[in-house]
Design a protein around this motif. Structure first.
Motif, mmCIF file in Angstrom:
data_model
loop_
_atom_site.group_PDB
_atom_site.id
_atom_site.type_symbol
_atom_site.label_atom_id
_atom_site.label_comp_id
_atom_site.label_asym_id
_atom_site.label_seq_id
_atom_site.Cartn_x
_atom_site.Cartn_y
_atom_site.Cartn_z
ATOM 1 N N ILE A 1 60.694 90.480 48.900
ATOM 2 C CA ILE A 1 59.693 89.764 47.931
ATOM 3 C C ILE A 1 58.274 88.948 49.565
ATOM 4 C CG2 ILE A 1 58.967 87.160 47.495
ATOM 5 C CD1 ILE A 1 61.680 86.959 47.308
ATOM 6 N N GLU A 2 56.998 89.736 48.445
ATOM 7 C CA GLU A 2 56.087 89.330 49.388
ATOM 8 C C GLU A 2 55.337 88.237 49.990
ATOM 9 O OE1 GLU A 2 52.206 92.797 48.252
ATOM 10 O OE2 GLU A 2 53.477 92.075 46.515
ATOM 11 N N ARG A 3 54.528 88.120 51.481
ATOM 12 C CA ARG A 3 54.097 86.666 51.038
ATOM 13 C C ARG A 3 52.629 86.893 51.212
ATOM 14 N NH1 ARG A 3 57.901 85.343 56.267
ATOM 15 N NH2 ARG A 3 59.502 86.457 56.175
ATOM 16 N N PHE B 1 65.428 83.513 50.667
ATOM 17 C CA PHE B 1 65.427 84.258 50.388
ATOM 18 C C PHE B 1 66.373 84.921 51.276
ATOM 19 C CE2 PHE B 1 61.109 82.280 51.340
ATOM 20 C CZ PHE B 1 60.402 82.871 50.333
ATOM 21 N N ALA C 1 64.438 78.337 52.879
ATOM 22 C CA ALA C 1 63.225 78.783 52.726
ATOM 23 C C ALA C 1 62.826 76.921 52.825
ATOM 24 C CB ALA C 1 61.745 79.291 52.234
ATOM 25 N N ASN D 1 56.257 74.904 62.744
ATOM 26 C CA ASN D 1 56.533 76.247 61.693
ATOM 27 C C ASN D 1 57.900 76.583 61.150
ATOM 28 O OD1 ASN D 1 54.704 76.735 64.430
ATOM 29 N ND2 ASN D 1 53.442 77.346 63.020
ATOM 30 N N GLY D 2 57.903 77.270 59.919
ATOM 31 C CA GLY D 2 58.540 77.652 59.212
ATOM 32 C C GLY D 2 59.512 76.588 58.137
ATOM 33 N N ALA D 3 58.762 75.802 58.393
ATOM 34 C CA ALA D 3 59.244 74.674 57.917
ATOM 35 C C ALA D 3 59.656 74.598 56.178
ATOM 36 C CB ALA D 3 58.545 73.418 58.060
ATOM 37 N N GLY D 4 58.678 75.407 55.736
ATOM 38 C CA GLY D 4 58.852 75.961 54.357
ATOM 39 C C GLY D 4 57.173 74.947 53.351
ATOM 40 N N LYS D 5 55.995 75.009 54.384
ATOM 41 C CA LYS D 5 55.075 74.080 53.974
ATOM 42 C C LYS D 5 54.362 75.435 53.053
ATOM 43 C CE LYS D 5 53.033 73.059 57.622
ATOM 44 N NZ LYS D 5 54.274 74.081 58.923
ATOM 45 N N THR D 6 54.411 76.454 53.531
ATOM 46 C CA THR D 6 53.647 77.278 52.795
ATOM 47 C C THR D 6 54.539 78.165 51.310
ATOM 48 O OG1 THR D 6 52.356 79.144 54.497
ATOM 49 C CG2 THR D 6 52.820 80.179 52.456
ATOM 50 N N SER D 7 55.719 78.561 51.709
ATOM 51 C CA SER D 7 56.718 78.840 50.797
ATOM 52 C C SER D 7 56.459 77.766 49.348
ATOM 53 C CB SER D 7 57.796 78.612 50.783
ATOM 54 O OG SER D 7 58.044 79.330 51.989
ATOM 55 N N TYR E 1 56.017 82.102 43.763
ATOM 56 C CA TYR E 1 57.720 82.243 44.160
ATOM 57 C C TYR E 1 58.674 81.789 43.121
ATOM 58 C CZ TYR E 1 57.028 83.869 49.140
ATOM 59 O OH TYR E 1 56.426 84.515 50.531
ATOM 60 N N GLN F 1 46.495 80.985 53.789
ATOM 61 C CA GLN F 1 46.524 80.620 55.807
ATOM 62 C C GLN F 1 46.379 82.254 56.330
ATOM 63 O OE1 GLN F 1 51.255 79.503 56.918
ATOM 64 N NE2 GLN F 1 50.146 79.657 58.692
ATOM 65 N N GLU G 1 45.815 75.410 55.594
ATOM 66 C CA GLU G 1 45.609 75.365 56.983
ATOM 67 C C GLU G 1 43.995 75.704 56.854
ATOM 68 O OE1 GLU G 1 48.782 77.256 60.220
ATOM 69 O OE2 GLU G 1 50.021 76.462 58.660
ATOM 70 N N HIS H 1 48.198 71.977 60.658
ATOM 71 C CA HIS H 1 48.744 71.276 61.771
ATOM 72 C C HIS H 1 47.913 70.184 62.622
ATOM 73 C CE1 HIS H 1 51.894 73.865 61.584
ATOM 74 N NE2 HIS H 1 51.523 74.495 61.056
HETATM 75 N N1 LIG Z 1 58.533 86.748 50.703
HETATM 76 C C1 LIG Z 1 59.612 85.760 52.247
HETATM 77 N N2 LIG Z 1 60.429 86.828 52.351
HETATM 78 C C2 LIG Z 1 61.599 85.760 53.143
HETATM 79 N N3 LIG Z 1 61.709 85.516 53.430
HETATM 80 C C3 LIG Z 1 60.362 84.670 53.670
HETATM 81 C C4 LIG Z 1 59.016 84.690 52.919
HETATM 82 N N4 LIG Z 1 58.700 83.623 52.557
HETATM 83 C C5 LIG Z 1 58.682 82.847 53.809
HETATM 84 N N5 LIG Z 1 59.982 83.018 54.350
HETATM 85 C C6 LIG Z 1 60.759 82.189 55.362
HETATM 86 O O1 LIG Z 1 60.736 81.155 55.055
HETATM 87 C C7 LIG Z 1 60.780 79.702 55.459
HETATM 88 C C8 LIG Z 1 59.911 79.212 55.404
HETATM 89 O O2 LIG Z 1 58.237 79.519 55.461
HETATM 90 P P1 LIG Z 1 56.792 79.551 55.024
HETATM 91 O O3 LIG Z 1 56.429 79.958 55.579
HETATM 92 O O4 LIG Z 1 56.893 78.894 54.228
HETATM 93 O O5 LIG Z 1 56.792 78.349 56.662
HETATM 94 P P2 LIG Z 1 55.633 77.456 57.126
HETATM 95 O O6 LIG Z 1 56.332 75.771 56.807
HETATM 96 O O7 LIG Z 1 54.749 77.883 56.008
HETATM 97 O O8 LIG Z 1 55.277 78.081 58.121
HETATM 98 P P3 LIG Z 1 54.041 77.924 59.050
HETATM 99 O O9 LIG Z 1 53.451 76.858 59.744
HETATM 100 O O10 LIG Z 1 54.390 79.148 60.704
HETATM 101 O O11 LIG Z 1 53.035 78.164 58.413
HETATM 102 C C9 LIG Z 1 60.881 80.982 56.683
HETATM 103 O O12 LIG Z 1 62.068 80.812 57.411
HETATM 104 C C10 LIG Z 1 60.538 82.444 56.487
HETATM 105 O O13 LIG Z 1 60.723 83.010 57.086
#
Ligand SMILES: Nc1ncnc2c1ncn2[C@@H]1O[C@H](COP(=O)(O)OP(=O)(O)OP(=O)(O)O)[C@@H](O)[C@H]1O
Ligand SMILES: [Mg+2]
Lengths: 322, 360, 277
Positions: free
Chosen positions: A319-321, C36, C41, C61-67, C76, C108, C200, C233
């Protein structure tokens, strides 16, 4: 309804009845397809080697096949003994690889892949022009026997008929298998091979092995130059050495779609699918369309395949990010 | 000194958004058009018109078609030749079925058929990107080529397998067929190409053109800003194929006079591709420059040996021009990825600051 | 400072007041989960965004905010849960539909149209507001031209507001990072969104740039009433800008409240100090 039945029959049943009624012919068709599939696979293999290590989609692979074969044949024509001509040709492919790396690739590091693709299209033109200028444009005969290959054939009697195997085709299959095995060993067992694999994932990792990116590129181009030479010999032995091959080589693109751009087994499997598939389609379904369907079968197959599995046969869906 | 925009202040956004905001450019364009429309038909030889100018215009139009798709919408295509073929065969069918229909209308209508075919082969672009898309267009190329051979209806079951352009008249003047003079054909094609270029420029600077460039640069962001990929991509395919189709129809009706499948083969797809790369992706001016360069260079090279009474085969010069073009493609990609058009612009920049190279 | 924008902008909603308890809910996220493959996420998260507020989403980082933002604007598709926006509930939405219903965002990792100028990038934000069809565009006269000019005027207002007039005609690819982020904000503003998602927006900026950006965000919120969801952040920035904060960690919601409440929350302190893991 009445009119529909014969049409359905002609498309879905009759070809299979034909296959079953003449099984020896079917075997012959599959064998022919198998052999041309191997040649497609070899061209695709050349693509894969380069793409894996440098993410360059080498459009020039087809012309490299022609170029290598032409150099070989022309050297022989100039009076060089066959085996020495072969070694010299390998040398020429090495020089070509170095030149390409120096003059083209090094200047295009980190460019978008479409730019790199177009650069190799430019390269194709240069090689084509140079090849024709030096060696002339007319088709040449491959020096098959001089290189020690038998040009005879063996018959195999089955199902009250015979299937003919050209020795050169058998040789092509064996050499292809040996070459793939050798590449497999090279990639998994040798230092350079492992570095090549590493570079595909991570340039830094490769550098830490102590091999520069430039060297790696030269090596993969050289390796696929050798693959091109082998392909050229096999292809030349079956038809002749001519620039027409360049168009046929585009079918390797379809093979790559099926097998994936980075997978060696994928290139082989894809090549065989395309080779056997197009022969069967041409022989058993071709007449329904008026023949000549070999020209597009590979691409349409790849296209349909893409619509259902855009990630390729062995690729994982991601899945694209953003 | 003379190429300056000093003193030319834009007081409205409308002025600033004009196609050629700098006055010298506008004057230049008018001069070029005047030469093309008024001077060339009178002074140029028949050979120059029919072997250089007409093919050049045909290819420039095809290059615009491909550039819309590739340079502006970012979708790679290796099927230009076949799309040109669809236009040519449609034009032939239309004019033989409706012999009384005005030939200009027929020419312009035939583009719609290639647009339709383009959309069909563009459908996969919704799921497939980049290099993978090249395969779709290759499928189009080879499948259509096959149709041009196998579907006899397309060439009215001629024994030769070729389409022969019939004579058509406009105001009693033969414009197609063997009796049409090079001047007439040249003026018609020039008019069509000029108008279609203007239309392309208009579309490209408006909402639709912008949506293509958005998809090209960052498709995800484009969609998050409300661009529907379906519409944007398919409209680019349709628009681009329309241009290629009309170019193909013009190629046969205004230039070749008759054509077989070879006129639309993959080599022609590549030829147009080279024009776009050398001329400059994402530039309309570049399409003309690329077409001129790629078409005219071999003609000049072929003319060199006879001129100096050298005993070199024409084929040899052909090969040399292939090497030169290939090398130039690599050169442009390395040094000036935006092609001749950018070189031209840079040249103008230099002119603007001349004789003070560091004044900006 | 923003007078140019005042003239051309017709506020979409007239509640220019900062959100109060009484403000209606603009967006609500209910029990959303997203994974995923094996990676979870987002797990079972619920929160809401009130009309007119600045809502911060924070977390390591990696908390799932962007998701989370990606789920909100349809990029998504969550496996479970629902999203209600402006009272309408939906399970699946395409990104362009989200855009059409008034959700805009920045990214971001800057996602500008790198081959286009600053002006064209911001003009691209007007895509949904332009309606002239193909024929008019081809002719580029009358209505099509007027439309283009009217939108250009609007965009010039944004350019003045963001103080980026000097880079109007430059291709964005070559601009410094801070300016790119600003252009991206401009592009999102051009959509006149009701809900603006900022991922961000100040990452990698120096203090001065951060201050400028904060000012733009606050002005946007207070003058035009744009509701803002902000990932950031820098806690200082969050304290200054946000009305309410939701905290994520490992895909879970660990706190939700005003900045000061959140700051005092033990879970949050643990998460940021790495104790929780
Ligand atoms: N398209 C994707 N395919 C696979 N895994 C994904 C995808 N998008 C996000 N993830 C995973 O989901 C989790 C949350 O990612 P996300 O980018 O939402 O974090 P974040 O809170 O925005 O972090 P950051 O502060 O680093 O931006 C991470 O473990 C990431 O690897
Ligand atoms: Mg993030």
């Amino acid at each position: 309804m009445e009119a529909l039945m014969p049409a359905l029959d002609a498309v879905f049943l009759a070809p299979f009845r034909d296959m079953v009624s003449l099984p020896d012919f079917l075997i012959q068709v599959i064998w022919e397809g198998f052999v041309s599939g191997i040649l497609y696979a070899l061209i695709a293999l050349g693509f894969v080697l380069i793409y894996k290590a440098s993410a360059v989609f080498n459009f020039a692979q087809g012309i490299m096949v022609v170029f290598a074969a032409l150099v070989l044949v022309s050297l022989f024509d100039m009076g060089v003994p066959a085996w020495i001509a072969l070694i010299l040709t390998i040398g020429v492919m090495g020089i070509l690889a170095l030149t390409i790396e120096r003059v083209v690739l090094r200047k295009l590091v980190n460019q978008h892949e479409a730019i790199l693709l177009m650069a190799t299209i430019g390269l194709t033109l240069v090689l084509k022009g140079a090849g024709q200028l030096v060696f002339g444009g007319e088709p040449k005969t491959m020096i098959t026997e001089e290189l020690g290959f038998s040009t005879g054939s063996s018959d195999w009697e089955v199902f009250d008929g015979i299937v003919i195997f050209q020795h050169i085709d058998i040789a092509a299959a064996v050499i292809a298998i040996v070459m793939v095995a050798a590449l497999g060993v090279f990639f998994s067992k040798t230092r350079i091979g492992r570095a090549l694999r590493a570079v595909a994932d991570d340039h830094q990792a490769a550098l830490s092995v102590g091999i520069s990116l430039n060297q790696i590129w030269a090596i993969v181009w050289f390796a696929s130059g050798i693959v091109a030479l082998v392909t050229g010999i096999m292809w030349g032995a079956r038809s002749d050495v001519s620039f027409a091959l360049e168009i046929i080589a585009l079918k390797a693109l379809a093979v790559l779609i099926l097998g994936g751009f980075t997978s060696i087994p994928g290139a082989i499997v894809g090549g065989l699918i395309v080779g056997i598939g197009e022969k069967l389609f041409e022989v058993y379904w071709g007449p329904l369309f008026g023949g000549g369907v070999e020209a597009w079968f590979a691409y349409v197959l790849a296209l349909i395949f893409l619509l259902f599995r855009p990630q390729g046969m062995f690729g994982e869906r991601h899945i694209e990010r953003v | 000194m003379f190429y300056r925009e000093a003193g030319q202040f834009k007081t409205t956004y409308a002025d600033d958004q004009a196609l050629l905001p700098i006055a010298q450019d506008r004057v230049g364009l008018i001069i070029v058009l005047a030469i093309a429309f008024l001077v060339l038909p009178i002074v140029a030889s028949d050979f120059f018109l029919s072997s250089i100018m007409i093919p050049f215009l045909v290819f420039a139009l095809a290059a615009i078609g491909l550039n819309i798709l590739m340079g502006y919408a970012g979708q790679l295509s290796l099927g230009t030749g076949a799309f040109m073929g669809v236009g040519a065969y449609s034009c032939y069918k239309l004019t033989t079925i409706f012999p009384d229909l005005n030939i200009l209308i027929v020419l312009l209508l035939s583009g719609f058929f290639s647009a339709g075919v383009g959309v069909v082969f563009g459908l996969p672009s919704l799921r497939i990107k980049g290099l993978y898309l090249a395969i779709t267009t290759l499928a189009a190329q080879f499948f259509l080529e096959w149709c041009f051979i196998r579907v006899g209806w397309l060439y009215n079951y001629n024994d030769s397998g070729a389409i022969e352009v019939p004579q058509r008249e406009l105001f009693g003047l033969a414009v197609t067929g063997p009796h049409a003079t090079p001047e007439t054909r040249y003026l018609i094609i020039l008019t069509i190409v000029a108008v279609m270029t203007l239309v392309a420029a208009n579309v490209l600077r408006g909402r639709i053109g912008r949506s293509w460039m958005m998809i090209r640069d960052m498709d995800i962001a484009a969609e998050l800003m409300g661009v529907r990929p379906l519409y944007a991509k398919l409209s680019a395919f349709a628009f681009s194929s329309y241009y290629c189709g009309v170019a193909g129809a013009l190629m046969v009706f205004m230039w070749l006079g008759s054509a077989e499948v070879e006129a639309f083969d993959i080599n022609h797809s590549f030829l147009v591709l080279f024009m776009v790369i050398i001329g400059g992706m994402g530039s309309l001016t570049g399409c003309f420059m690329g077409a001129a360069f790629i078409w005219v260079l071999p003609v000049i090279l072929r003319a060199i040996p006879p001129a100096f009474e050298l005993d070199i085969l024409a084929a040899t010069m052909e090969h040399i021009s292939s090497i030169i073009i290939g090398a130039l493609i690599i050169f442009f990609l390395i040094v000036e990825p935006h092609g001749l058009a950018r070189l031209w612009r840079v040249g103008k920049e230099k002119l603007r600051t001349w004789p003070f190279p560091y004044a900006t | 400072m923003s007078t140019a924008l005042d003239e051309v902008q017709t506020p979409l909603n007239d509640n220019t007041a900062v959100a109060s308890e009484a403000a209606p809910v603009l967006l609500s996220v209910d029990n959303v989960s997203l994974s995923f493959g094996g990676v979870k996420a987002i797990s079972d998260i619920s929160f809401n965004i009130l009309k007119g507020e600045v809502r911060a989403i924070i977390g390591p980082n990696g908390a799932g905010k962007t998701s989370m933002l990606n789920v909100i604007n349809g990029f998504y598709h969550p496996q479970e849960g629902r999203i209600s926006y402006k009272g309408k509930t939906r399970k699946r939405m395409k990104p362009h539909q989200a855009a059409a219903s008034g959700i805009a965002r920045t990214f971001q990792n800057v996602a500008l149209f790198s081959g286009m100028s600053t002006l064209d990038n911001i003009m691209s934000g007007r895509s949904l507001k332009m309606h002239r069809g193909l024929i008019w565009q081809m002719l580029h006269v009358g209505p099509a031209r007027n439309e283009e000019i009217a939108h250009r005027q609007f965009v010039e207002g944004i350019i003045d507001f963001l103080e980026i007039a000097h880079i109007r005609k430059q291709p964005v690819g070559k601009l410094p990072y801070g300016l790119q982020k600003r252009v991206e904000l401009g592009r999102a503003m051009a959509m006149q969104p009701e809900l603006l998602l900022l991922d961000e927006p100040m990452a990698g900026m120096n203090l001065e740039e951060k201050e400028d950006m904060s000012r733009f965000i606050l002005d946007l919120n207070s003058e035009f009433g744009t509701t803002i969801a902000l990932i950031e952040h820098d806690m200082g920035v969050v304290m200054d800008l946000a009305d309410r904060v939701v905290v994520l960690d490992y895909g879970q919601k660990i706190a939700d409240g005003t900045p000061s409440e959140v700051q005092a929350n033990q879970n949050v302190i643990d998460a940021y100090l790495g104790v929780a893991s």
